[in-house]
Write an enzyme that holds these catalytic residues in place. Structure first.
Site, PDB file in Angstrom:
ATOM      1  N   ASP A  85       0.827  -1.212   0.000  1.00 51.97           N
ATOM      2  CA  ASP A  85       0.000   0.000   0.000  1.00 51.97           C
ATOM      3  C   ASP A  85       0.861   1.262   0.000  1.00 51.97           C
ATOM      4  O   ASP A  85       1.951   1.276   0.566  1.00 51.97           O
ATOM      5  CB  ASP A  85      -0.919  -0.022   1.239  1.00 51.97           C
ATOM      6  CG  ASP A  85      -2.053   0.976   1.119  1.00 51.97           C
ATOM      7  OD1 ASP A  85      -2.390   1.383  -0.011  1.00 51.97           O
ATOM      8  OD2 ASP A  85      -2.619   1.345   2.165  1.00 51.97           O
TER       9      ASP A  85
ATOM     10  N   ASN B 287     -10.897  -2.749  -5.432  1.00 56.15           N
ATOM     11  CA  ASN B 287     -10.169  -1.759  -6.230  1.00 56.15           C
ATOM     12  C   ASN B 287     -10.880  -1.413  -7.549  1.00 56.15           C
ATOM     13  O   ASN B 287     -10.516  -0.426  -8.209  1.00 56.15           O
ATOM     14  CB  ASN B 287      -8.720  -2.215  -6.502  1.00 56.15           C
ATOM     15  CG  ASN B 287      -7.823  -2.139  -5.283  1.00 56.15           C
ATOM     16  OD1 ASN B 287      -6.912  -2.948  -5.114  1.00 56.15           O
ATOM     17  ND2 ASN B 287      -8.043  -1.154  -4.405  1.00 56.15           N
TER      18      ASN B 287
HETATM   19  C1  IPE Z   1      -5.360  -2.766  -0.258  1.00 59.94           C
HETATM   20  O1  IPE Z   1      -5.047  -1.424  -0.411  1.00 59.94           O
HETATM   21  C2  IPE Z   1      -5.358  -3.457  -1.596  1.00 59.94           C
HETATM   22  C3  IPE Z   1      -4.049  -3.653  -2.206  1.00 59.94           C
HETATM   23  C4  IPE Z   1      -2.905  -3.312  -1.709  1.00 59.94           C
HETATM   24  C5  IPE Z   1      -4.070  -4.348  -3.481  1.00 59.94           C
HETATM   25  P1  IPE Z   1      -6.166  -0.308  -0.606  1.00 59.94           P
HETATM   26  O2  IPE Z   1      -5.448   0.971  -0.699  1.00 59.94           O
HETATM   27  O3  IPE Z   1      -7.051  -0.670  -1.732  1.00 59.94           O
HETATM   28  O4  IPE Z   1      -7.014  -0.434   0.740  1.00 59.94           O
HETATM   29  P2  IPE Z   1      -7.860   0.632   1.534  1.00 59.94           P
HETATM   30  O5  IPE Z   1      -8.805   1.248   0.535  1.00 59.94           O
HETATM   31  O6  IPE Z   1      -6.916   1.628   2.096  1.00 59.94           O
HETATM   32  O7  IPE Z   1      -8.542  -0.152   2.594  1.00 59.94           O
HETATM   33  C1  IPE Z   2      -1.453   0.226  -3.332  1.00 60.70           C
HETATM   34  O1  IPE Z   2      -1.251   1.599  -3.400  1.00 60.70           O
HETATM   35  C2  IPE Z   2      -1.613  -0.395  -4.682  1.00 60.70           C
HETATM   36  C3  IPE Z   2      -2.968  -0.880  -4.983  1.00 60.70           C
HETATM   37  C4  IPE Z   2      -3.999  -0.854  -4.181  1.00 60.70           C
HETATM   38  C5  IPE Z   2      -3.161  -1.432  -6.303  1.00 60.70           C
HETATM   39  P1  IPE Z   2      -2.484   2.604  -3.438  1.00 60.70           P
HETATM   40  O2  IPE Z   2      -2.835   2.827  -4.867  1.00 60.70           O
HETATM   41  O3  IPE Z   2      -3.590   2.111  -2.585  1.00 60.70           O
HETATM   42  O4  IPE Z   2      -1.830   3.900  -2.832  1.00 60.70           O
HETATM   43  P2  IPE Z   2      -2.471   4.873  -1.756  1.00 60.70           P
HETATM   44  O5  IPE Z   2      -2.917   4.036  -0.608  1.00 60.70           O
HETATM   45  O6  IPE Z   2      -3.591   5.576  -2.432  1.00 60.70           O
HETATM   46  O7  IPE Z   2      -1.349   5.785  -1.397  1.00 60.70           O
HETATM   47 MG    MG Z   3      -4.085   2.363  -0.638  1.00 57.48          MG
END
Ligand code: IPE
Ligand code: IPE
Ligand code: MG
EC number: 2.5.1.-
Length: 264
Positions: free
Chosen positions: A43, A91
Site C-alpha cells: 500500500d 479496487n
Molecule cells: C489494499 O489497499 C489493496 C491492495 C494493496 C491491493 P487499498 O489501498 O485498496 O485499501 P484501503 O482502501 O486503504 O482499505
Molecule cells: C497500493 O497503493 C496499490 C494498490 C492498491 C493497487 P495505493 O494505490 O492504494 O496507494 P495509496 O494508498 O492511495 O497511497
Molecule cells: Mg491504498
C-alpha cells in the site's frame, strides 16, 4: 487494447539484485523462526506519487522493482510462501483509468518478469476470482504458472482480483454444491473442509501479515489464512519498501511469542 497507456515509458525496469548476490548483508534469523508464509499488503503507491507531484499510476510504476526486491529478500530470508496483494475486489471502485492501468500493468509485469522469476526458482501462483479479471491478465498468469510449476524455492502468490470475503463465499458455494450432491452432510462442515475449498488449499496459513504505508487495517486480505497471523505495520510507502525493511518485519516477527490460545 489499452491504447491510453501504450505511450507509457516504463522507467522502473531496473532489475533488483538477484537473491544472494551479496550474502554479507543478509541477516541470520534464529533457526526455525522464519515465517513460512508472509503476506504483504503493498500500500501507498498513490501517496508516494502525490508527494512528488506525479500522477498515481507513476507510483504503481515505481513499485515494480520493489516487488522484485521483496521477492528476492523473501528468498534470502528463507520464506517459502509469499502472498502479494496486487489488486483487490474493492479496487474496481477506482477510476476507470487507474483500473485499466493496474490491469495492463499487472499483465505486462508478469510477461516481462517471468523469465527472471523462473531463474530465481519462483513458482508463480494466483489467488482471486475469475469474473471481471482481464482475460489477458489471466492468460499471462496461466503461462507463468505453467512455466514455473516445478520450481520449489518460493511460491509467490499474486492476489489479483482477490477479496477475502469473496474467497470465503466461493468456498461456501463449493461446499453447498457438495452437500446438494450428497457428497457431504450439511451438519458435518468442518474448518478443514472450508480450508480445502479456498483458492489454493495446499498453501499453509499466513504467519506474518505486513502492511506498508502506516495504515493499520487488513482490507479484506486473507481473513481465513491470517486469522492467527502476527501483524507488522511498516511506515514506508510501498515504493520505499524493499528487502531490508522486509527483513526488519521478519525480525520483529521472530521476537513474537505465538501462543495460539495456549499457555506456555
Ligand atoms: C489494499 O489497499 C489493496 C491492495 C494493496 C491491493 P487499498 O489501498 O485498496 O485499501 P484501503 O482502501 O486503504 O482499505
Ligand atoms: C497500493 O497503493 C496499490 C494498490 C492498491 C493497487 P495505493 O494505490 O492504494 O496507494 P495509496 O494508498 O492511495 O497511497
Ligand atoms: Mg491504498
Amino acid at each position: 487494447m489499452n491504447m491510453a497507456f501504450e505511450h507509457v515509458d516504463y522507467t522502473s525496469l531496473s532489475v533488483p539484485a538477484a537473491p544472494f548476490s551479496d550474502p554479507s548483508i543478509i541477516p541470520s534469523f534464529p533457526k526455525g523462526k522464519v515465517p513460512r508464509h508472509v503476506g504483504v499488503i503493498m500500500d501507498g503507491n498513490g501517496r508516494w506519487a502525490q508527494q512528488r507531484g506525479l500522477i498515481r499510476t507513476e507510483g504503481h510504476q515505481a513499485a515494480e522493482p520493489v516487488v522484485f526486491d521483496v521477492i528476492a529478500g523473501a528468498i534470502e530470508a528463507g520464506v517459502r510462501y509469499l502472498s502479494l496483494y496486487t489488486f483487490s475486489t474493492e479496487n474496481w471502485k477506482r477510476s476507470p483509468q487507474e483500473v485499466r492501468f493496474l490491469m495492463g500493468f499487472s499483465r505486462d509485469i508478469i510477461h516481462r518478469r517471468v523469465a527472471q522469476m523462473d531463474q530465481w526458482g519462483v513458482r508463480v501462483r494466483w489467488a482471486g476470482r475469475r469474473p471481471r479479471l482481464w482475460k489477458s491478465v489471466m492468460d499471462e498468469l496461466e503461462t507463468a504458472m505453467e512455466r514455473t510449476k516445478h520450481n520449489t524455492t518460493i511460491d509467490v502468490v499474486f492476489c489479483i482480483n482477490y477479496g477475502g470475503r469473496t474467497e470465503l463465499a466461493d468456498a461456501m458455494a463449493g461446499i453447498a454444491r457438495e452437500v446438494r450432491d450428497g457428497q457431504i452432510s450439511g451438519d458435518r462442515v468442518t474448518k478443514k473442509m472450508v480450508a480445502q475449498h479456498l483458492y489454493n488449499p495446499d498453501i499453509p496459513d499466513c504467519d506474518l501479515l505486513i502492511r506498508t504505508s502506516g495504515e493499520r487495517r487488513t482490507s479484506n486480505f486473507l481473513p481465513w489464512q491470517a486469522a492467527y497471523a502476527e501483524l507488522d505495520f511498516a511506515p514506508e510507502l510501498f515504493p520505499d519498501y524493499g528487502r531490508v525493511p522486509l527483513w526488519r518485519s521478519i525480525d520483529h516477527y521472530t521476537g513474537r511469542d505465538r501462543r495460539f490460545g495456549a499457555i506456555k
